[in-house]
Design a protein around this motif. Structure first.
Motif, mmCIF file in Angstrom:
data_model
loop_
_atom_site.group_PDB
_atom_site.id
_atom_site.type_symbol
_atom_site.label_atom_id
_atom_site.label_comp_id
_atom_site.label_asym_id
_atom_site.label_seq_id
_atom_site.Cartn_x
_atom_site.Cartn_y
_atom_site.Cartn_z
ATOM 1 N N HIS A 28 43.394 38.193 34.207
ATOM 2 C CA HIS A 28 44.305 39.303 34.483
ATOM 3 C C HIS A 28 44.585 39.385 35.980
ATOM 4 O O HIS A 28 45.728 39.643 36.393
ATOM 5 C CB HIS A 28 43.683 40.614 33.990
ATOM 6 C CG HIS A 28 44.563 41.810 34.199
ATOM 7 N ND1 HIS A 28 45.629 42.088 33.384
ATOM 8 C CD2 HIS A 28 44.537 42.792 35.136
ATOM 9 C CE1 HIS A 28 46.235 43.193 33.807
ATOM 10 N NE2 HIS A 28 45.585 43.640 34.866
ATOM 11 N N ALA A 29 43.571 39.134 36.791
ATOM 12 C CA ALA A 29 43.752 39.150 38.243
ATOM 13 C C ALA A 29 44.678 38.019 38.674
ATOM 14 O O ALA A 29 45.550 38.205 39.528
ATOM 15 C CB ALA A 29 42.401 39.025 38.938
ATOM 16 N N TRP A 70 42.512 41.384 44.138
ATOM 17 C CA TRP A 70 42.902 40.609 42.950
ATOM 18 C C TRP A 70 42.621 39.126 43.162
ATOM 19 O O TRP A 70 42.183 38.430 42.235
ATOM 20 C CB TRP A 70 44.392 40.810 42.652
ATOM 21 C CG TRP A 70 44.768 42.093 41.998
ATOM 22 C CD1 TRP A 70 45.728 42.973 42.414
ATOM 23 C CD2 TRP A 70 44.240 42.659 40.787
ATOM 24 N NE1 TRP A 70 45.818 44.041 41.553
ATOM 25 C CE2 TRP A 70 44.915 43.872 40.549
ATOM 26 C CE3 TRP A 70 43.246 42.255 39.901
ATOM 27 C CZ2 TRP A 70 44.634 44.680 39.454
ATOM 28 C CZ3 TRP A 70 42.974 43.062 38.798
ATOM 29 C CH2 TRP A 70 43.659 44.252 38.589
ATOM 30 N N TRP A 120 42.952 47.682 40.733
ATOM 31 C CA TRP A 120 43.733 48.397 39.718
ATOM 32 C C TRP A 120 44.033 49.834 40.173
ATOM 33 O O TRP A 120 45.154 50.318 40.024
ATOM 34 C CB TRP A 120 42.972 48.403 38.411
ATOM 35 C CG TRP A 120 43.556 49.272 37.341
ATOM 36 C CD1 TRP A 120 43.140 50.507 36.957
ATOM 37 C CD2 TRP A 120 44.702 48.978 36.528
ATOM 38 N NE1 TRP A 120 43.928 51.000 35.943
ATOM 39 C CE2 TRP A 120 44.899 50.086 35.659
ATOM 40 C CE3 TRP A 120 45.581 47.908 36.443
ATOM 41 C CZ2 TRP A 120 45.933 50.135 34.735
ATOM 42 C CZ3 TRP A 120 46.604 47.951 35.515
ATOM 43 C CH2 TRP A 120 46.769 49.046 34.684
ATOM 44 N N ASP A 151 46.692 49.752 42.895
ATOM 45 C CA ASP A 151 48.021 49.412 42.373
ATOM 46 C C ASP A 151 48.616 50.528 41.530
ATOM 47 O O ASP A 151 49.790 50.867 41.657
ATOM 48 C CB ASP A 151 47.937 48.139 41.511
ATOM 49 C CG ASP A 151 48.176 46.872 42.331
ATOM 50 O OD1 ASP A 151 48.627 47.007 43.481
ATOM 51 O OD2 ASP A 151 47.907 45.779 41.826
ATOM 52 N N LYS A 152 47.801 51.103 40.658
ATOM 53 C CA LYS A 152 48.315 52.045 39.668
ATOM 54 C C LYS A 152 48.543 53.449 40.232
ATOM 55 O O LYS A 152 49.512 54.124 39.859
ATOM 56 C CB LYS A 152 47.358 52.121 38.477
ATOM 57 C CG LYS A 152 47.855 53.032 37.349
ATOM 58 C CD LYS A 152 46.945 52.963 36.149
ATOM 59 C CE LYS A 152 47.389 53.931 35.055
ATOM 60 N NZ LYS A 152 48.730 53.611 34.535
ATOM 61 N N LEU A 158 48.228 39.020 38.045
ATOM 62 C CA LEU A 158 48.747 39.986 39.007
ATOM 63 C C LEU A 158 48.974 39.369 40.380
ATOM 64 O O LEU A 158 49.870 39.785 41.115
ATOM 65 C CB LEU A 158 47.801 41.182 39.102
ATOM 66 C CG LEU A 158 47.785 42.058 37.841
ATOM 67 C CD1 LEU A 158 46.729 43.132 37.958
ATOM 68 C CD2 LEU A 158 49.136 42.703 37.604
ATOM 69 N N HIS A 197 41.423 48.616 33.609
ATOM 70 C CA HIS A 197 42.808 48.313 33.259
ATOM 71 C C HIS A 197 42.971 48.012 31.773
ATOM 72 O O HIS A 197 44.089 48.006 31.253
ATOM 73 C CB HIS A 197 43.341 47.140 34.091
ATOM 74 C CG HIS A 197 42.673 45.828 33.815
ATOM 75 N ND1 HIS A 197 42.896 45.101 32.673
ATOM 76 C CD2 HIS A 197 41.780 45.123 34.547
ATOM 77 C CE1 HIS A 197 42.178 43.993 32.724
ATOM 78 N NE2 HIS A 197 41.491 43.988 33.842
ATOM 79 N N ARG A 207 36.247 47.085 32.431
ATOM 80 C CA ARG A 207 37.476 46.887 33.195
ATOM 81 C C ARG A 207 38.414 48.041 32.871
ATOM 82 O O ARG A 207 38.893 48.145 31.743
ATOM 83 C CB ARG A 207 38.115 45.546 32.844
ATOM 84 C CG ARG A 207 37.173 44.375 33.061
ATOM 85 C CD ARG A 207 37.838 43.046 32.744
ATOM 86 N NE ARG A 207 36.845 41.998 32.706
ATOM 87 C CZ ARG A 207 36.330 41.417 33.801
ATOM 88 N NH1 ARG A 207 36.749 41.811 34.992
ATOM 89 N NH2 ARG A 207 35.421 40.483 33.704
ATOM 90 N N SER A 229 38.242 43.904 40.607
ATOM 91 C CA SER A 229 39.445 44.122 39.793
ATOM 92 C C SER A 229 39.693 45.613 39.558
ATOM 93 O O SER A 229 40.844 46.062 39.544
ATOM 94 C CB SER A 229 39.335 43.375 38.459
ATOM 95 O OG SER A 229 38.226 43.812 37.712
ATOM 96 N N ASN A 230 38.625 46.411 39.396
ATOM 97 C CA ASN A 230 38.808 47.849 39.177
ATOM 98 C C ASN A 230 39.346 48.545 40.427
ATOM 99 O O ASN A 230 40.213 49.426 40.344
ATOM 100 C CB ASN A 230 37.485 48.490 38.756
ATOM 101 C CG ASN A 230 37.126 48.173 37.312
ATOM 102 O OD1 ASN A 230 37.930 47.619 36.577
ATOM 103 N ND2 ASN A 230 35.929 48.518 36.906
#
Length: 500
Positions: free
Chosen positions: A337-338, A327, A296, A299-300, A341, A46, A44, A292-293
């Motif tokens: 974690h998802a 997510w 991420w 988002d990032k 978010l 994140h 992951r 999730s990756n």
């Protein structure tokens, strides 16, 4: 539930089980014919651990330590160095010749795992001519050293009649010897014998028991057989939900694991567009880590993610919406974690309409998986009555639980508890109003800092002013210190005689 809904749900299950059964079959077949490692380690990005997961070849510290120990004559290290070369682990170029050499060095020192893998090399003809007789010899040498996993290999040769006369009774005996030491392969092959009635009477229940024991040891093929049993209802009532879960576990270890590796390496090199594209491809197959990756990266990294929308590159809204969907998919597969978010997205209105109730639901899901941040957020929502009933006692309980789960959260939790104490004891006071105004004041202060303080000319002027103030302060402090020192030396104010 209405009949139409039941039929619709059943059709969805049937489509899903057909998809994952096909992918799982491809994965299992790849285990049979591939000479590569089937391991797909979920990374992951994140979590910030991708650097430690990426390979560095012969510069990799772990490999260098292992090679140093191997050069000093450590048989276990020789075996592991052989594995590094055999599978091309940690970025090493796959080199079966080097691997073979290290395994031979290890067996000279009596290392049994190397004997077993040499048997596999000869049985499958990996870098050498296929030779079942030599394979059997290496397995027999390993069993003499009480390496019981080798009995599974011998059983396989006898059940197939490779290099020996086919003998199902002997095969079962060898599988039994391996299974008594909880060897995953021995347990699996006994399950196959009972499932198909090979040398024994068919018994689906006994087969299932062996597959469960093998699956508990992590063997993907055992998960696959259990999935087929639940799917087809062999010896029991069909259970499509369990079949889907098990097929998916196997499918995620399929030959596309190299795509995951490629995506991770692209991300580490800064090629975000390629990494996003690869993760999105895997996300479509239902891989939670890929979902999730991909979310991420969106988002990032914003525009740098090279996300493509309906008319060129994604707008901020399109990017938020796509990340939100990813997510959500990951959270439904248990990624806490998802879920956190997703709660943030609903709370702040990112990629969706602001909805405190749905934010609270997402935080509750993350809390159920022991996420300290979600507990803290729920405490805040209870404290302010946002999406949840105003309840200061439940707010305190959530703050306390967050601190219990994550001791490093002591500072923010202490501040939150102090705010809560003021609210309990001094409701409607100036201090409470001031605390409540902070979330609204912060964006204004942040905007002022960005537009005024961080403007290039203002930064220079403010820096010079700060330096001038500092110089004046130090000079004044030095003057006062000098005056105090003179006063201390001559307390009566007497004039000292001049010295010539």
């Amino acid at each position: 539930m209405c009949n139409g809904c039941v039929i619709c749900l059943l059709q969805m299950y049937e489509k899903a089980v057909a998809l994952y059964a096909e992918l799982a079959e491809l994965a299992v077949n790849s285990f049979m014919i591939s000479k590569d490692s089937s391991l797909m380690e979920p990374v992951r990005i994140h979590s910030g651990t991708e650097e430690t997961k990426l390979a560095k070849g012969e510069e990799d510290e772990e490999f260098q330590i292992m090679e140093y120990e191997a050069d000093r004559g450590n048989a276990e290290a020789m075996y592991h160095v052989g594995l590094f070369h055999f599978y091309g682990l940690r970025g090493l170029r796959r080199d079966h010749k080097k691997a073979f050499s290290w395994f031979l060095k290890a067996v000279e020192k009596g290392e049994p795992k190397s004997m077993e893998i040499l048997a596999e090399i000869y049985a499958r003809g990996i870098g050498v001519d296929r030779n079942y007789t030599k394979a059997l010899e290496w397995l027999q040498r390993a069993t003499k050293l009480n390496y019981f996993s080798a009995y599974n290999g011998m059983g396989y040769l006898y059940v197939k009649g490779y290099g020996v006369e086919k003998n199902l009774t002997k095969a079962k005996e060898y599988f039994k010897l391996a299974s008594e030491k909880k060897d995953a392969g021995g347990l699996y092959n006994l399950g196959i014998m009972y499932l198909k009635g090979i040398g024994v009477k068919k018994d689906a229940e006994t087969a299932s028991q062996y597959f469960v024991l093998s699956a508990n040891k992590g063997l993907p093929k055992a998960f696959y057989q259990l999935a087929k049993i639940f799917h087809k209802g062999i010896g029991m009532k069909p259970n499509l939900a369990k079949a889907i879960t098990l097929y998916k576990l196997v499918a995620e270890r399929g030959p596309w694991s190299s795509m995951s590796r490629w995506a991770l390496e692209s991300y580490a090199k800064g090629d975000l567009g390629k990494a996003l594209l690869l993760y999105l491809r895997m996300a479509e197959l239902g891989f939670e880590v890929a979902q999730s990756n991909a979310a991420w990266i969106l988002d990032k990294y914003g525009d740098r993610s090279m996300c493509m929308g309906e008319a060129g590159f994604c707008t901020d809204t399109e990017r938020y919406q796509r990340a939100h969907v990813l997510w959500w998919q990951a959270s439904e597969q248990g990624n806490e974690h998802a879920a956190l978010l997703i709660g943030d997205a609903y709370y702040y209105g990112r990629g969706t309409e602001r909805d405190y109730i749905r934010a609270a639901e997402a935080y509750m899901q993350a809390k159920s998986q022991a996420n300290a941040q979600a507990m803290f957020n729920l405490g805040y929502m209870y404290e302010h009555g946002e999406g949840l009933p105003l309840d200061l006692h439940l707010a305190k309980r959530n703050y306390d639980e967050a601190l219990e789960i994550d001791p490093s959260a002591k500072f923010p939790v202490t501040l939150a508890l102090a705010s809560l104490w003021l609210r309990m004891n001094f409701a409607n006071s100036f201090m409470v109003d001031l605390i409540d105004s902070l979330p609204y004041a912060y964006p204004k202060v942040e905007a002022w800092v960005e537009t005024v303080l961080l403007e290039e000319g203002n930064v220079t002027i403010l820096t010079l002013c700060a330096c001038l103030v500092a110089v004046l302060f130090l000079r004044e402090r030095q003057r006062r210190h000098a005056g105090n020192r003179v006063g201390a030396q001559n307390p009566m104010g007497q004039v000292e005689p001049a010295m010539f």
